[in-house]
Structures are given as structure tokens and as C-alpha cells.
Design a protein around this motif. Structure first.
Motif, PDB file in Angstrom:
ATOM      1  N   ARG A 172      13.273   0.448   4.830  1.00  0.00           N
ATOM      2  CA  ARG A 172      12.967   1.267   3.457  1.00  0.00           C
ATOM      3  C   ARG A 172      11.766   1.295   2.466  1.00  0.00           C
ATOM      4  NH1 ARG A 172      17.712  -1.114  -0.568  1.00  0.00           N
ATOM      5  NH2 ARG A 172      19.883  -1.651   0.776  1.00  0.00           N
ATOM      6  N   ILE A 173      10.268  -0.183   3.039  1.00  0.00           N
ATOM      7  CA  ILE A 173       9.334  -0.001   2.991  1.00  0.00           C
ATOM      8  C   ILE A 173       8.717   1.010   3.888  1.00  0.00           C
ATOM      9  CG2 ILE A 173       7.692  -1.744   3.565  1.00  0.00           C
ATOM     10  CD1 ILE A 173       9.365  -4.116   2.983  1.00  0.00           C
ATOM     11  N   ARG A 174       9.268   1.231   5.297  1.00  0.00           N
ATOM     12  CA  ARG A 174       8.301   2.366   6.279  1.00  0.00           C
ATOM     13  C   ARG A 174       8.389   3.417   5.220  1.00  0.00           C
ATOM     14  NH1 ARG A 174      11.140  -0.888  10.541  1.00  0.00           N
ATOM     15  NH2 ARG A 174       9.461  -2.557  10.550  1.00  0.00           N
ATOM     16  N   GLU A 175       9.707   3.870   4.973  1.00  0.00           N
ATOM     17  CA  GLU A 175      10.167   5.104   4.520  1.00  0.00           C
ATOM     18  C   GLU A 175       9.456   5.112   3.175  1.00  0.00           C
ATOM     19  OE1 GLU A 175      14.034   7.117   3.781  1.00  0.00           O
ATOM     20  OE2 GLU A 175      14.846   5.794   4.507  1.00  0.00           O
ATOM     21  N   HIS A 176       9.789   4.188   2.223  1.00  0.00           N
ATOM     22  CA  HIS A 176       9.606   3.998   0.290  1.00  0.00           C
ATOM     23  C   HIS A 176       8.396   3.864   0.364  1.00  0.00           C
ATOM     24  CE1 HIS A 176      13.511   6.394  -0.416  1.00  0.00           C
ATOM     25  NE2 HIS A 176      14.050   5.147   0.564  1.00  0.00           N
ATOM     26  N   LEU A 177       7.387   3.181   0.605  1.00  0.00           N
ATOM     27  CA  LEU A 177       6.337   2.541   0.472  1.00  0.00           C
ATOM     28  C   LEU A 177       5.646   2.544   0.801  1.00  0.00           C
ATOM     29  CD1 LEU A 177       7.901  -1.037  -0.740  1.00  0.00           C
ATOM     30  CD2 LEU A 177       8.322   1.026  -2.011  1.00  0.00           C
ATOM     31  N   ILE A 178       5.291   2.537   2.582  1.00  0.00           N
ATOM     32  CA  ILE A 178       3.807   2.277   3.427  1.00  0.00           C
ATOM     33  C   ILE A 178       4.534   3.691   4.365  1.00  0.00           C
ATOM     34  CG2 ILE A 178       4.891   0.307   4.454  1.00  0.00           C
ATOM     35  CD1 ILE A 178       1.634  -0.204   4.190  1.00  0.00           C
ATOM     36  N   ASP A 179       3.563   4.911   4.961  1.00  0.00           N
ATOM     37  CA  ASP A 179       3.787   5.155   5.887  1.00  0.00           C
ATOM     38  C   ASP A 179       2.322   4.775   6.645  1.00  0.00           C
ATOM     39  OD1 ASP A 179       3.449   7.266   7.592  1.00  0.00           O
ATOM     40  OD2 ASP A 179       1.921   8.189   6.340  1.00  0.00           O
ATOM     41  N   VAL A 180       2.858   4.632   7.618  1.00  0.00           N
ATOM     42  CA  VAL A 180       2.252   3.278   8.892  1.00  0.00           C
ATOM     43  C   VAL A 180       1.972   4.874  10.070  1.00  0.00           C
ATOM     44  CG1 VAL A 180       1.748   1.737  10.014  1.00  0.00           C
ATOM     45  CG2 VAL A 180       2.722   1.560   7.956  1.00  0.00           C
ATOM     46  N   ARG A 181       0.576   4.741  10.741  1.00  0.00           N
ATOM     47  CA  ARG A 181       0.127   5.509  11.824  1.00  0.00           C
ATOM     48  C   ARG A 181       0.478   4.146  12.698  1.00  0.00           C
ATOM     49  NH1 ARG A 181      -2.699   8.273   7.636  1.00  0.00           N
ATOM     50  NH2 ARG A 181      -1.494   9.694   6.197  1.00  0.00           N
ATOM     51  N   THR A 182       0.047   5.165  13.825  1.00  0.00           N
ATOM     52  CA  THR A 182      -0.108   4.568  15.539  1.00  0.00           C
ATOM     53  C   THR A 182      -1.264   3.758  15.674  1.00  0.00           C
ATOM     54  OG1 THR A 182      -0.046   6.014  16.157  1.00  0.00           O
ATOM     55  CG2 THR A 182       1.773   6.071  16.781  1.00  0.00           C
ATOM     56  N   VAL A 223      -1.180  -4.953  11.406  1.00  0.00           N
ATOM     57  CA  VAL A 223      -2.179  -5.933  11.459  1.00  0.00           C
ATOM     58  C   VAL A 223      -1.810  -5.969  13.172  1.00  0.00           C
ATOM     59  CG1 VAL A 223      -2.777  -8.321  13.080  1.00  0.00           C
ATOM     60  CG2 VAL A 223      -1.949  -7.538  10.424  1.00  0.00           C
ATOM     61  N   LEU A 224      -0.866  -5.780  14.260  1.00  0.00           N
ATOM     62  CA  LEU A 224      -0.453  -5.590  15.720  1.00  0.00           C
ATOM     63  C   LEU A 224      -1.592  -3.860  16.021  1.00  0.00           C
ATOM     64  CD1 LEU A 224       1.981  -7.372  16.411  1.00  0.00           C
ATOM     65  CD2 LEU A 224       0.167  -7.957  17.108  1.00  0.00           C
ATOM     66  N   ARG A 225      -1.364  -2.444  15.237  1.00  0.00           N
ATOM     67  CA  ARG A 225      -1.474  -1.830  15.516  1.00  0.00           C
ATOM     68  C   ARG A 225      -3.158  -1.204  14.995  1.00  0.00           C
ATOM     69  NH1 ARG A 225       3.404   2.782  13.335  1.00  0.00           N
ATOM     70  NH2 ARG A 225       4.531   2.199  14.520  1.00  0.00           N
ATOM     71  N   THR A 226      -3.649  -1.974  14.381  1.00  0.00           N
ATOM     72  CA  THR A 226      -4.732  -2.304  13.881  1.00  0.00           C
ATOM     73  C   THR A 226      -5.867  -2.969  14.395  1.00  0.00           C
ATOM     74  OG1 THR A 226      -4.200  -1.937  11.949  1.00  0.00           O
ATOM     75  CG2 THR A 226      -6.085  -2.558  12.132  1.00  0.00           C
ATOM     76  N   ALA A 227      -5.439  -3.798  15.312  1.00  0.00           N
ATOM     77  CA  ALA A 227      -6.175  -4.447  16.478  1.00  0.00           C
ATOM     78  C   ALA A 227      -6.004  -3.615  17.484  1.00  0.00           C
ATOM     79  CB  ALA A 227      -5.567  -5.843  16.594  1.00  0.00           C
ATOM     80  N   ARG A 228      -4.676  -3.022  18.145  1.00  0.00           N
ATOM     81  CA  ARG A 228      -5.187  -1.967  19.464  1.00  0.00           C
ATOM     82  C   ARG A 228      -6.111  -0.982  19.237  1.00  0.00           C
ATOM     83  NH1 ARG A 228       0.729  -3.228  19.253  1.00  0.00           N
ATOM     84  NH2 ARG A 228       1.291  -4.371  21.074  1.00  0.00           N
ATOM     85  N   ALA A 285     -18.506  -9.038  19.339  1.00  0.00           N
ATOM     86  CA  ALA A 285     -16.774  -9.087  19.275  1.00  0.00           C
ATOM     87  C   ALA A 285     -16.244  -7.926  18.103  1.00  0.00           C
ATOM     88  CB  ALA A 285     -16.746 -10.712  18.287  1.00  0.00           C
ATOM     89  N   ALA A 286     -15.100  -7.366  18.216  1.00  0.00           N
ATOM     90  CA  ALA A 286     -14.693  -6.790  17.092  1.00  0.00           C
ATOM     91  C   ALA A 286     -14.646  -7.609  15.786  1.00  0.00           C
ATOM     92  CB  ALA A 286     -13.397  -6.145  17.657  1.00  0.00           C
ATOM     93  N   VAL A 287     -14.657  -6.601  14.542  1.00  0.00           N
ATOM     94  CA  VAL A 287     -14.547  -7.526  13.768  1.00  0.00           C
ATOM     95  C   VAL A 287     -13.314  -6.570  12.840  1.00  0.00           C
ATOM     96  CG1 VAL A 287     -15.645  -7.401  11.900  1.00  0.00           C
ATOM     97  CG2 VAL A 287     -16.836  -8.429  12.953  1.00  0.00           C
ATOM     98  N   LEU A 288     -12.559  -7.395  12.194  1.00  0.00           N
ATOM     99  CA  LEU A 288     -11.021  -7.165  11.430  1.00  0.00           C
ATOM    100  C   LEU A 288     -11.255  -8.035  10.237  1.00  0.00           C
ATOM    101  CD1 LEU A 288      -8.604  -4.962  10.769  1.00  0.00           C
ATOM    102  CD2 LEU A 288      -7.487  -6.754  12.494  1.00  0.00           C
ATOM    103  N   THR A 289     -11.458  -6.922   8.678  1.00  0.00           N
ATOM    104  CA  THR A 289     -11.390  -7.234   7.834  1.00  0.00           C
ATOM    105  C   THR A 289     -10.005  -7.103   6.417  1.00  0.00           C
ATOM    106  OG1 THR A 289     -12.807  -6.507   6.440  1.00  0.00           O
ATOM    107  CG2 THR A 289     -13.334  -8.403   7.401  1.00  0.00           C
ATOM    108  N   ILE A 290      -9.164  -7.316   6.570  1.00  0.00           N
ATOM    109  CA  ILE A 290      -7.958  -7.244   5.708  1.00  0.00           C
ATOM    110  C   ILE A 290      -7.628  -8.391   4.509  1.00  0.00           C
ATOM    111  CG2 ILE A 290      -5.895  -6.537   5.975  1.00  0.00           C
ATOM    112  CD1 ILE A 290      -5.358  -6.648   8.686  1.00  0.00           C
ATOM    113  N   ASP A 291      -8.145  -7.503   3.278  1.00  0.00           N
ATOM    114  CA  ASP A 291      -7.328  -8.023   1.759  1.00  0.00           C
ATOM    115  C   ASP A 291      -6.773  -7.298   0.902  1.00  0.00           C
ATOM    116  OD1 ASP A 291      -9.991  -6.604   0.997  1.00  0.00           O
ATOM    117  OD2 ASP A 291     -11.087  -8.426   0.138  1.00  0.00           O
TER     118      ASP A 291
END
Length: 620
Positions: free
Chosen positions: A223-233, A291-296, A151-157
């Protein structure tokens, strides 16, 4: 001869212990259940003693004792965190932060060997404590009990040593993590920052934020995406640390939050406004996106068809439901104790498979090796009767199972609320039918009654249905397994009822007008967005609990019950019959079932003056 291994987690929150013998999980429990202190972080003396007693193990015969975290790596983070603060010009603040954080690390974690020796009188056969890395312990807790050979393994905390998100793979007994995101960039801490800003407690209020999200609109997500967190593909991300305080003062949201999100933080226990609803919806949307982008990305990297999850963010069952519905992986398994408590189990399993190079154990019946997560203490009828007789509490023992379950089902169908203690206590934050409060899902008054008069918590909080596995698809748009209550799915369209939402959608903050509307033919378990957090109950799970649901179905035609944890807000789930009786009498539950013993509240003498408990659990 198989190895016997004790895993330990502690000193941050959700301290726990777990015992593994020859790769089989023997016992696991959180310290809070014994001390009655919610999220107890202290060294888990009581949980350790329970595990050894359950396994009939002498501490000197332990082949290994494993701690779930590496204190030296954690200390390295503390030092570098303080240095970063000093570089930003706040030398005094950096010094204070270092003293506070280093004191916790050096005062506790660095002396794990001594604490174990003092508690057990020995360090086992190895003569020393072994240390796992935090996210490896999470990964092991997810992969090794899962039903997958590969299995693939993903941990986030929030954070463990340095890592906050890790990607990896497991095959057979081998487990590797090959990519990670490091502190201070943390999805878990970001979600907790919004939990704090919305007036809820960090490390326990995240569930409230998730439950509040469907009442709002994600108008702050941009606003969250613009000012707090930069999420990549690929799901990787970076936070703008100018908006957060954990680098220089341990505060969750920084002062810029007030400017970005229309005013100061909500104070606890004050009315929840439209803004908090919309903030909850916004951070939930961003979390699901990551979560979805990371899983892909992980699917592309690993090529695996199956996924396992752990870490505190894996308890976000709404995100889990979206992940399952997306079909990125063929199957998903989530560790029921996905937070830090599960690290104790993961540390023990990691030592078994990696340090001792032992093969994985497979269950005879297939499925996972978590044993339903019923891994805590059980109490015999004789112990229960001795307690009740000593106290002089009126009860009725009904040894005939069919008669007993029929009586309980009749009470539930009549609108009664039932406290239920049966078998071994659950390991993890969810009640799964061993330490549960139960109600009739068809009754439109059940949700408000249970929230306000039983749980003493916010009226918007949703309840979960425990449904017979084979009947699940008749009620919910979900045809898989969710034995650990970690998936949210839509209620079937044919069961929904229209709601009057115009005033609420126009800006009225009154949630009660929405909450009190029946949203389906099982309104007590249908959330405002027509979703439900599902527990599927199959033939191999908890036989007594399943039999009760079957008895309720025979009586009413409805194959599900409302199932919520046996506690009030701020209290750990009950462990013992004494805990259960106290909680029963402090609330407005109608019936208490302790194994084969039934008690009616109306027959019980009043408890002695016990008002301090309300202050203990911060209900006043």
C-alpha cells in the motif's frame, strides 16, 4: 599557521557547535546536554562557550564562523510552499503556514550574524558569518573525518533548504554533490509521518519505530508503494502529496492515512497493537529498499569503492546493516552525529577544506579522524570530589584502576545496573562508553529491568552490545568495525535459542510473551529477529571502557556488556557529574561510577522532593 573555525547548527532541532583547528576536530557538543532540554533547537550558546574553552580560543581569534544552513534558500522554500498551498485553493491555510514558517526563519535564522555578535561580542577575523548549504554540511561531516581519501557521498534527511537526498563524491579536500531529490519529496519526512501515525514523537520516536519493526510483518508495504511513494529502480522517488500535510498545514500524515491503514492514528501512550507493529515493519522495508537502490545507483555513477553517509536517515542502523551486508561498496563510514548536530561539524570542516583550500589531515594511526566521537566535556576527579563533598554524598574513591574495574565487573556479573561517566562526553545521539548505563548481557532480566525501571521506556526497545573488536565474530555475523553503534547484524546461529512464537504470530498483540523469552546466550542484547546493534571497542577507542569490558570478560568469559545511554526517556544524555547523580537517584540503578569514584545507591540519602522532573520528561 592553521585556521581556527567554529561551526554552528541551530533553530530547527539538535542545535550544536564544533571547533576545528588546522583541520583537526578539537571539540563538538549538542546544546541539549547543557540546557537539559531534549533536541534543544535554540542558538547553541552553551555549546559554543564549551568549544572555545576546550580549544583555549578567544572568539576574536576565530578565522571563520560558519552556520550549517542557508537561511535565504530556506526562506525561498517557505514562500514557495505557501504559494503552492494558495494555488490549491487554501489561501487562509497558506497564509497561516507562511506566517508560522516565515516567523521561524525571519525571526531566527536570518539574524544569525546578530546572534553570534551578541553571544561572542565579535564576528571573528572575517567580520561576518559564513553560510554552508545544509546537505553540503552533512556531506562534509561524513567525508572529511572518514578514513577514505576518495568516496561516494550519500545524505538523506527530512529537508535542508530544498534538498532531501543528495548524491556526491569526495576526493582529497574536494567535495561535490551532483544529484539531489528536493522537497516536498522526502524519505526522512515519510518515515517521520509513520512515526507520528504510530503515536511516537517526530525527531525522536524514529528509533522506536525502527525497534518496533521486527515484531511486525510488512503487510502494508504494498500500500505504501502503491499510494504513497513511487520508487524508481535508481532509488529516486516521488511522494503523492495528497496523502501528506506538510505542504498545507505542517501535519505529518494527512487524513488519507486513516483510510489506507485501517483506522486513525494511535494516540501516544496507548497500547501498541499489531497494526502499529506491521506499519513499522512496512515503512522500514520500504526505507531499506530505497537506500539500497540509491546506493547501487551511486556506485554506478561514481565508480567509488567506499561510501560515506550522513543525514538523519543515516541513523537507521538496521538499513545500514542491510547496506553493509549487500556488499555494494567495499567499506562504509557513517558520521556518528549524522543528524543536524553533525551539520555544525560539517560546516566547520567545509570551510577549512573548501573556503581556505587547506589539505586534509590524516591520523597518525590510520582510521577516521572523529576521535571516537569523544569530543565533549570531561570532568576531573577533583571536580567530582568537590561536588560530592559539598553535597555530603557517600562515596569511595578507588585510584587503583585494576581494583576499581574488578569491583564494577563483579557488580555487573551479579546483575547490578551501573551508571558510568568516564572521559569526554560523546558527540552524537549514541552513548559509546563515556556516558553509559551498563548491564550484564547474559542476564535474561536485564532488558526488562533497564527499560522499565531505569529508562522508563517501552519494554520492546532493544539494547546494544559493546563488544571487544577482536571477539565480535564469535557472537555476531559481522567482522568489521562499528565503533559508533551504527550497524545492526545477526547474532550467530550457534548462540540463538528457539522462541515460542505461535500465539504472537497468530495475532496476539502481547509483546511481553516474546520479550521475556531468552533468544540467545546473550538475551539482553538480542532482538526479536535475532539481531543486535553493535558497538565494537578496539584498542584505540575508550581505554577505560575497554578495560572494563576486559575485566568483565576475565570474570565471566563474556567479552561484551549491555550499553545504553545514560538518561531516562525524554531526557538528554547526561553531561556533568551532577546530571549523572540526579539520573542515578531518580532510577533504580545500583552503582554509579564517576571516573575513579564509586557510589552505591543503597548508601545515598534520598533526594529532596523532585517529582516535577517526571512531568518535564513526560513520564507521567
Amino acid at each position: 599557521m592553521g585556521k581556527t573555525i567554529l561551526g554552528i547548527a541551530g533553530y530547527y532541532h539538535d542545535a550544536a557547535a564544533a571547533l576545528v583547528h588546522d583541520g583537526e576536530i578539537v571539540a563538538a557538543a549538542q546544546e541539549e546536554r547543557f540546557t537539559r532540554r531534549k533536541h534543544d533547537p535554540s542558538f547553541p550558546v552553551n555549546a559554543i562557550n564549551y568549544c572555545l574553552e576546550e580549544g583555549f580560543v578567544d572568539a576574536a581569534d576565530l578565522d571563520a564562523i560558519v552556520f550549517y544552513d542557508n537561511p535565504l534558500l530556506t526562506f525561498d522554500r517557505v514562500v514557495q510552499n505557501a504559494c503552492a498551498g494558495a494555488r490549491h485553493g487554501d489561501a487562509a491555510g497558506a497564509r497561516d503556514l507562511f506566517v508560522q514558517a516565515a516567523g521561524a526563519v525571519l525571526g531566527d535564522k536570518i539574524w544569525v550574524n546578530e546572534h553570534v555578535r551578541q553571544t561572542l561580542g565579535t564576528l571573528g577575523r572575517a567580520g561576518r558569518v559564513l553560510f554552508a548549504e545544509h546537505h553540503m554540511a552533512h556531506a562534509a561531516s561524513a567525508f572529511y573525518p572518514s578514513p577514505f581519501d576518495s568516496a561516494a557521498v550519500l545524505t538523506i534527511d527530512g529537508v535542508g533548504e530544498w534538498a532531501t537526498t543528495t548524491l556526491g563524491m569526495g576526493h582529497g579536500r574536494k567535495l561535490e554533490l551532483f544529484a539531489e531529490i528536493d522537497y516536498p519529496h522526502s524519505l526522512g519526512l515519510l518515515y517521520s509521518a509513520f512515526t507520528s501515525f504510530c503515536g511516537f514523537k517526530v525527531n525522536s520516536g524514529e528509533y522506536k519505530l525502527m525497534g518496533l519493526a521486527p515484531y511486525g510483518r510488512p503487510r502494508y508495504a504494498g500500500r505504501i508503494r502503491e499510494h504513497l511513494i513511487d520508487v524508481r529502480t535508481d532509488g529516486s522517488y516521488r511522494l503523492d502529496m495528497a496523502c501528506f500535510g506538510w505542504l498545507d498545514g505542517m501535519a505529518m500524515p494527512g487524513p488519507r492515512f486513516a483510510d489506507l491503514f485501517d483506522g486513525p492514528a494511535r494516540q501516544p501512550e496507548t497500547p501498541i497493537t499489531r497494526r502499529e507493529m506491521d506499519l513499522a515493519a512496512s515503512i522500514q522495508q520500504v526505507t531499506e529498499e530505497i537506500v539500497l537502490r540509491t546506493a547501487r545507483h551511486l556506485r554506478r555513477l561514481s565508480g567509488e569503492r567506499n561510501l560515506v553517509l550522513a543525514g538523519g536517515v543515516a541513523l537507521n542502523c538496521v538499513a545500514n546493516g542491510k547496506l553493509a551486508a549487500a556488499g555494494i561498496f567495499d567499506d562504509i563510514w557513517i558520521q556518528p552525529a549524522a543528524g543536524d548536530a553533525g551539520g555544525a561539524l560539517g560546516a566547520a570542516l567545509l570551510a577549512h577544506h573548501m573556503a581556505f583550500e587547506a589539505p586534509r589531515r590524516r591520523t597518525d594511526r590510520g582510521g577516521d579522524a572523529q576521535r571516537g566521537s569523544y569530543l565533549g566535556p570531561r570532568y576531573s576527579s577533583e571536580e567530582i570530589l568537590a561536588f560530592l563533598d559539598r553535597k555530603g554524598y557517600p562515596y569511595r574513591r578507588i585510584e587503583n584502576r585494576a581494583e576499581r574495574l574488578a569491583l564494577v565487573a563483579e557488580a555487573l556479573a551479579a546483575g547490578r545496573i551501573v551508571g558510568w561517566l568516564s572521559g569526554r562526553m560523546e558527540f552524537g545521539p549514541r552513548a559509546l562508553g563515556a556516558r553509559s548505563i551498563l548491564g550484564d548481557p547474559r542476564n535474561p532480566r536485564t532488558q526488562a529491568t533497564m527499560n522499565l525501571k531505569i529508562k522508563f521506556r517501552e519494554s520492546f526497545r532493544p539494547f546494544a552490545p559493546a563488544v571487544l573488536r577482536e571477539r565480535c565474530a564469535e557472537y555476531f555475523d559481522f567482522d568489521g568495525d562499528s565503533p559508533y553503534m551504527l550497524m545492526v547484524a545477526p547474532v550467530n546461529a550457534t548462540r540463538r535459542r528457539p522462541m515460542e512464537m505461535q500465539a504472537f504470530e497468530a495475532g496476539d498483540d502481547d509483546m511481553m510473551a516474546v520479550i521475556n523469552q531468552p533468544r540467545s546466550d546473550v538475551p539482553a542484547v538480542t532482538h526479536v529477529d535475532y539481531s543486535a546493534r553493535i558497538q565494537t571497542v578496539d584498542e584505540d577507542s575508550h581505554p577505560e571502557f575497554r578495560a572494563l569490558i576486559e575485566a568483565f570478560e576475565r570474570l565471566t568469559g563474556c567479552p561484551l556488556l549491555v550499553n545504553t545511554s545514560f538518561n531516562v526517556r525524554g531526557e538528554p544524555i547526561v553531561c556533568s557529574p551532577q546530571d549523572a547523580y540526579r539520573c542515578f537517584m531518580r532510577t533504580e540503578m545500583d552503582m554509579l561510577v564517576l571516573e575513579d569514584v564509586v557510589l552505591w545507591r543503597r548508601e545515598q540519602p534520598p533526594l529532596p522532593d523532585d517529582e516535577d522532573w517526571r512531568k518535564t520528561y513526560e513520564l507521567d
